[in-house]
Design an enzyme around this catalytic site. Structure first.
Site, PDB file in Angstrom:
ATOM      1  N   ASP A 116      -6.809  -7.195  -2.419  1.00 48.55           N
ATOM      2  CA  ASP A 116      -7.217  -8.510  -1.898  1.00 48.55           C
ATOM      3  C   ASP A 116      -6.653  -9.659  -2.735  1.00 48.55           C
ATOM      4  O   ASP A 116      -6.867 -10.831  -2.418  1.00 48.55           O
ATOM      5  CB  ASP A 116      -8.753  -8.625  -1.788  1.00 48.55           C
ATOM      6  CG  ASP A 116      -9.469  -8.348  -3.087  1.00 48.55           C
ATOM      7  OD1 ASP A 116      -9.103  -7.381  -3.780  1.00 48.55           O
ATOM      8  OD2 ASP A 116     -10.414  -9.098  -3.437  1.00 48.55           O
ATOM      9  N   HIS A 117      -5.885  -9.324  -3.794  1.00 52.11           N
ATOM     10  CA  HIS A 117      -5.262 -10.357  -4.644  1.00 52.11           C
ATOM     11  C   HIS A 117      -3.737 -10.340  -4.551  1.00 52.11           C
ATOM     12  O   HIS A 117      -3.087 -11.309  -4.934  1.00 52.11           O
ATOM     13  CB  HIS A 117      -5.713 -10.180  -6.101  1.00 52.11           C
ATOM     14  CG  HIS A 117      -7.185 -10.372  -6.251  1.00 52.11           C
ATOM     15  ND1 HIS A 117      -7.747 -11.501  -6.805  1.00 52.11           N
ATOM     16  CD2 HIS A 117      -8.228  -9.593  -5.860  1.00 52.11           C
ATOM     17  CE1 HIS A 117      -9.066 -11.405  -6.753  1.00 52.11           C
ATOM     18  NE2 HIS A 117      -9.386 -10.251  -6.188  1.00 52.11           N
TER      19      HIS A 117
HETATM   20 ZN   LIG Z   1     -11.131  -9.142  -5.476  1.00 53.40          ZN
HETATM   21 ZN   LIG Z   2     -10.837  -7.018  -8.040  1.00 54.69          ZN
END
Ligand SMILES: [Zn+2]
Ligand SMILES: [Zn+2]
Length: 359
Positions: A116-117
């Protein structure tokens, strides 16, 4: 009643006339030209005027699915360039939609390598290259960043060949489309990432165990400062590196909501999701703890992002923020995609605007 029916009739006739008119090709041509010209010229150059530091959430969510929010992404603008902290999935769509000029990209800085990054790293590189980035994209990060950059480069290698073959080397030079990884080693708890004129960026260690290393970033420019926590528990280093910062962008996991989700999955016999909910509770920071961090660091404005779970409506936002006002009565904002804070140089002022509302 007669007047009412007469008015309805008039409106229906007017609508029918409009619908008929927009079917005419020459009228469509005029409307299309206006739309294209308006979109093409809607570049937010005002964000790059060198009288302030600006910070925009290009992604305020985390892995849990939600509409209208990309995963973790923060854009810091200083000295005429922009820096992207994390490229969460769907964040490139936001940046492209807002027409952030690719010629002004400074670098990408990654906090850690959860999907998610990093999900949009390849998309960000490809999009900014196609839109006229002047040189290779520098990607800073802790140990592991070289592997991540290498992986995305390999995955997009064929696409890069297609683009150059299709548009020509003059337009899409493969040498410019490259990413360059800059792996930084923490010296104790921190490292200087870059010093560019008046801009200084530092990386500091946070606690997202078992993910190691995980880092946050502090930006200082002409007396104004922005800190991005990355993913972490409430930890001393964030407090230390956020001391007297103007803005702290801190992650937030609403533990009281996640606990309920855990119980719900347990009641349904869904052991997998019950275990995942339990596991994520102890390697993030609750909104209340983030408020404590901001207070202990004497931060002016706390912005919560990386919201777990991201509230889908106003009522859910109240649930998410439960108890925060008791800890910090002012200077807290629940983040959303497009939220922009403007920090004029030479003052203590912090203004807010919604960049997304312009598009
Ligand atoms: Zn995250
Ligand atoms: Zn994380």
């Amino acid at each position: 009643m007669k007047i009412f029916l007469y008015s309805v009739g008039l409106i229906a006739v007017a609508l029918a006339a409009v619908v008929t008119t927009v079917q005419i090709p020459s009228v469509q041509g005029i409307l299309l030209e206006r739309e294209v010209a308006q979109r093409a010229s809607n570049i937010p150059e005002d964000l790059f005027v060198d009288d302030a530091v600006r910070v925009t959430l290009c992604g305020s969510a985390a892995p849990m699915p939600v509409r209208d929010r990309a995963a973790a992404c923060v854009m810091v603008i200083a000295g005429g360039k922009y820096y992207i902290v994390d490229t969460g999935n769907r964040s490139t769509n936001n940046l492209a939609l807002w027409r952030i000029p690719s010629a002004r990209v400074g670098a990408v800085l990654l906090t850690h390598f959860h999907s998610d990054h990093i999900g949009d790293l390849g998309e960000f590189n490809m999009t900014t290259w196609a839109q006229g980035r002047p040189g290779p994209l520098t990607v800073y990060g802790p140990k592991g960043v070289e592997q991540v950059v290498e992986g995305f480069t390999r995955a997009y290698a064929l696409d890069s060949l297609y683009r150059t073959a299709h548009h020509g080397k003059e337009i899409l030079d493969p040498a410019v489309g490259k990413m360059v990884a800059r792996e930084l080693t923490l010296d104790g708890d921190s490292a200087v990432v870059l010093e560019d004129g008046d801009l200084k960026v530092q990386m500091f260690r946070v606690n997202h165990s078992p993910i190691e290393p995980a880092v946050g970033y502090r930006f200082d420019y002409k007396g104004r400062s922005v800190v991005v926590s990355g993913d972490t528990t409430k930890v001393e280093t964030t407090i230390k590196f956020s001391q007297n910062a103007d803005v702290l962008i801190h992650e937030g996991l609403a533990r009281h909501i996640v606990k309920r989700m855990e119980k719900h999955f347990a009641s349904k016999g869904d052991k997998r999701l019950e275990k995942i909910m339990l596991d994520i509770e102890d390697y993030h920071t609750s909104p209340i703890e983030a408020a404590e961090v901001a207070n202990e660091a004497n931060v002016k404005e706390l912005v919560l992002y990386h919201l777990v779970p991201a509230p889908p409506h106003a009522l859910a936002e109240w649930f998410f923020m439960r108890g925060v006002k008791d800890i910090r009565s002012a200077g807290v904002t629940l983040g959303y995609d497009g939220l922009t804070l403007v920090l004029p140089v030479g003052s203590n002022e912090i203004r807010q605007l919604n960049l997304d509302a312009r598009y």
